[in-house]
Scaffold this active site. Structure first.
Site, PDB file in Angstrom:
ATOM      1  N   CYS A  31       0.833  -1.212   0.000  1.00  0.00           N
ATOM      2  CA  CYS A  31       0.000   0.000   0.000  1.00  0.00           C
ATOM      3  C   CYS A  31       0.866   1.260   0.000  1.00  0.00           C
ATOM      4  O   CYS A  31       1.486   1.587   1.015  1.00  0.00           O
ATOM      5  CB  CYS A  31      -0.919  -0.048   1.231  1.00  0.00           C
ATOM      6  N   CYS A  34      -0.005   3.904   2.599  1.00  0.00           N
ATOM      7  CA  CYS A  34       0.390   3.424   3.935  1.00  0.00           C
ATOM      8  C   CYS A  34       1.853   3.767   4.200  1.00  0.00           C
ATOM      9  O   CYS A  34       2.213   4.225   5.288  1.00  0.00           O
ATOM     10  CB  CYS A  34       0.205   1.906   4.052  1.00  0.00           C
TER      11      CYS A  34
END
Length: 106
Positions: A31, A34
């Site tokens: 991600c 993230c």
């Protein structure tokens, strides 16, 4: 205090039983957003040491905790106080916005 990695097995102990408010970062290695907010959360963990604890839980390795909380997108941030969710955010945000959100809830 640096961020703490938690698992489904340690979630209750590290988050729900914490003496201080806990920011839980649900994330995954793949991600991009993230990884973008990771350094900001690390800095806030240090700057707000003693006031909050920041923990990270990898959703790929620990599917139970995010499922219990209804996490559908990541990064997902949940703020726990006294073992209960008091606020949550989904998506990346600049450090200043994260800090404002955390400080308004603790």
């Amino acid at each position: 205090m640096a961020t703490v990695a938690v698992t489904d097995a340690t979630f209750d102990q590290e988050v729900r039983q914490s003496d201080v408010p806990v920011v839980v970062d649900f994330w995954a290695e793949w991600c991009g957003p993230c990884r973008t907010i990771g350094p900001s959360l690390e800095e806030l963990s240090e700057e707000l040491s003693g006031k909050i604890k920041v923990v990270k839980i990898n959703v790929d390795e620990n599917p139970e905790s995010p499922a219990t909380l209804g996490v559908r997108g990541i990064p997902a941030l949940f703020l726990f106080k006294n073992g209960e969710v008091v606020s949550n955010k989904v998506g990346a945000a600049p450090k200043a916005a994260l800090q404002t959100w955390i400080e308004s809830e603790i």
